[in-house]
Design a protein around this motif. Structure first.
Motif, short mmCIF file in Angstrom:
data_model
loop_
_atom_site.label_atom_id
_atom_site.label_comp_id
_atom_site.label_asym_id
_atom_site.label_seq_id
_atom_site.Cartn_x
_atom_site.Cartn_y
_atom_site.Cartn_z
N LYS A 1 12.09 0.39 4.97
CA LYS A 1 11.24 0.96 3.91
C LYS A 1 9.76 0.84 4.25
O LYS A 1 8.96 1.68 3.87
N SER A 2 9.40 -0.25 4.94
CA SER A 2 8.00 -0.54 5.23
C SER A 2 7.89 -1.14 6.63
O SER A 2 8.86 -1.72 7.14
N ARG B 1 -0.40 6.47 11.94
CA ARG B 1 -0.09 7.47 10.92
C ARG B 1 0.45 6.79 9.66
O ARG B 1 0.20 7.23 8.56
N ILE B 2 1.21 5.72 9.87
CA ILE B 2 1.70 4.92 8.73
C ILE B 2 1.02 3.56 8.82
O ILE B 2 1.12 2.87 9.83
N LYS B 3 0.31 3.19 7.76
CA LYS B 3 -0.47 1.96 7.76
C LYS B 3 0.46 0.74 7.61
O LYS B 3 1.44 0.79 6.86
N PRO B 4 0.16 -0.36 8.31
CA PRO B 4 0.93 -1.58 8.08
C PRO B 4 0.75 -2.05 6.64
O PRO B 4 -0.36 -1.98 6.10
N VAL B 5 1.84 -2.54 6.02
CA VAL B 5 1.74 -3.03 4.64
C VAL B 5 1.40 -4.51 4.59
O VAL B 5 0.83 -4.99 3.62
N VAL B 6 1.78 -5.25 5.65
CA VAL B 6 1.47 -6.69 5.68
C VAL B 6 1.04 -7.12 7.08
O VAL B 6 1.36 -6.47 8.07
N ASN B 7 0.34 -8.24 7.10
CA ASN B 7 0.09 -8.99 8.34
C ASN B 7 0.58 -10.41 8.06
O ASN B 7 0.04 -11.11 7.21
N GLN B 8 1.66 -10.80 8.75
CA GLN B 8 2.22 -12.14 8.55
C GLN B 8 1.58 -13.08 9.56
O GLN B 8 1.69 -12.86 10.77
N VAL B 9 0.92 -14.10 9.07
CA VAL B 9 0.21 -15.05 9.93
C VAL B 9 0.41 -16.47 9.42
O VAL B 9 0.81 -16.67 8.27
N GLU B 10 0.11 -17.44 10.26
CA GLU B 10 0.17 -18.82 9.80
C GLU B 10 -0.93 -19.08 8.76
O GLU B 10 -2.10 -18.79 9.01
N LEU C 1 23.34 -4.62 7.16
CA LEU C 1 22.60 -3.81 6.20
C LEU C 1 22.34 -2.42 6.77
O LEU C 1 22.30 -2.26 7.99
N GLU C 2 22.14 -1.45 5.89
CA GLU C 2 21.82 -0.10 6.34
C GLU C 2 20.32 0.06 6.57
O GLU C 2 19.90 0.96 7.31
N TYR C 3 19.53 -0.77 5.93
CA TYR C 3 18.07 -0.73 6.13
C TYR C 3 17.51 -2.12 5.82
O TYR C 3 18.16 -2.92 5.14
N VAL C 4 16.32 -2.39 6.35
CA VAL C 4 15.57 -3.57 5.90
C VAL C 4 14.40 -3.08 5.05
O VAL C 4 14.06 -1.89 5.06
N ASP C 5 13.81 -3.99 4.34
CA ASP C 5 12.69 -3.64 3.47
C ASP C 5 11.37 -3.69 4.23
O ASP C 5 10.41 -3.01 3.85
N ASN D 1 0.80 -1.23 0.00
CA ASN D 1 0.00 0.00 0.00
C ASN D 1 0.83 1.28 0.00
O ASN D 1 0.30 2.38 -0.13
N ASN D 2 2.16 1.16 0.13
CA ASN D 2 3.02 2.35 0.06
C ASN D 2 3.75 2.45 -1.28
O ASN D 2 4.67 3.24 -1.44
N GLY D 3 3.35 1.58 -2.23
CA GLY D 3 3.95 1.64 -3.56
C GLY D 3 5.11 0.68 -3.77
O GLY D 3 5.53 0.43 -4.90
#
Length: 309
Positions: free
Chosen positions: A153-154, A173-182, A102-106, A8-10
């Motif tokens: 990034k997200s 303010r920033i929407k979650p991009v994923v929900n990781q679930v079983e 790493l300098e950042y994670v995705d 959702n953030n592109g």
């Protein structure tokens, strides 16, 4: 079938990633290197897995070889339950980044919606004495700081139920991009997937193949559908393996999957699912396997006020 999902953030996330939970030292580094060589770009990590340094070594090796560029990788890590206070979130991500080199994670996730005291064990056994009542909304403010400071990034969540997702979406303010679930045929999560989709949140499924070893040795464990005679029969029809049939089915639900393996043949097999379509009757059979049984219920903490199940 797309090899990527749009966030959702592109940004985009590869549909298939390599899980690294319980991958042993000496094995996970080789697994990640091999996965990169055959085309994997999505790697699912966590501070709690205690193997991020090895994953980082593998990533660095392949970056230095020129096999892959940093911007082609999609690296995920997660905040463990002992560090839910807002003040701990950025420092814990920095710790993971140091291990991963790493300098950042995705993508950075809240691993579980419930917290433990900072002084408690990682998986405490002394009951409520170790529980923290830090609200995951406070934790999320720390996650948002991680985005603002360029460390990820997200941001997203893991193991959140519908009510928790809705509450977070309404207060962030920033929407979650994923929900990781079983997600696997024993618990296909169709309702939660649809709920998240309506809110433009991608579901990432962990344990997509269940846990076949435990399901044959522990009587109370949900039986993995890769052992189901009917699934084995279906796989033969497509000249595929049961694991490939199941992963293809799950990806058709509109989610990403992160099967874990350190075995080269399986790492390759799990990635090779884009060249066939399941017939409707086979999809219907896999739908019928849904029993809502989890291999990862974390039921020891079911009396925590933020326990999701």
């Amino acid at each position: 079938m797309s090899k990527f999902r749009k966030l959702n953030n592109g940004n985009t996330i590869p549909t298939i990633g390599l899980g690294t939970y319980k991958s042993k030292p000496g094995e996970v580094e080789e697994a990640v290197k091999y996965a990169i060589d055959i085309g994997y770009r999505h790697f699912d990590c966590a501070w709690f897995y205690a193997n991020e340094k090895e994953v980082g070594d593998a990533l660095q090796a392949k970056l230095h070889e020129g096999v892959v560029k940093r911007e082609e990788l999609f690296v995920v890590t997660k905040l463990w339950n002992n560090f839910h206070e807002k003040k701990n979130v950025v420092p814990m991500l920095r710790e993971s980044l140091k291990s991963l080199q790493l300098e950042y994670v995705d993508l950075f996730l809240i691993h579980w919606p419930f917290g433990f005291k900072e002084t408690a064990d990682g998986l405490p056994t002394d009951g409520t004495a170790s529980y923290s009542d830090v609200d995951y909304l406070e934790t999320w403010e720390g996650m948002e700081e991680c985005v603002k400071s360029g460390l990820t990034k997200s941001i997203g969540i893991s193991n959140f139920n519908k009510e928790q997702v809705a509450r977070l979406v309404n207060n962030c303010r920033i929407k979650p991009v994923v929900n990781q679930v079983e997600v696997n045929p024993n618990i296909n999560q169709k309702e939660l997937i649809q709920f998240c989709k309506e809110r433009d949140i991608v579901v990432v499924g962990f344990c997509p193949l269940g846990r076949s070893t435990q399901s044959t040795t522990i009587s109370t464990y949900p039986r993995s559908t890769i052992l189901d005679p009917k699934v084995i029969e279906v796989a033969k029809k497509y000249n595929k393996t049961p694991a490939q049939v199941i992963l293809r089915y799950l990806v058709s639900l509109g989610i990403c999957v992160i099967p874990k393996s350190v075995t080269k043949s399986r790492i390759l097999e799990n990635f090779d699912i884009f060249d066939f379509e399941l017939e409707q009757k086979d999809v219907a059979y896999l739908d019928s396997c849904n029993t809502n049984q989890r291999v990862s219920p974390m039921s020891a903490y079911k009396d925590h006020k933020y326990y999701p199940f």
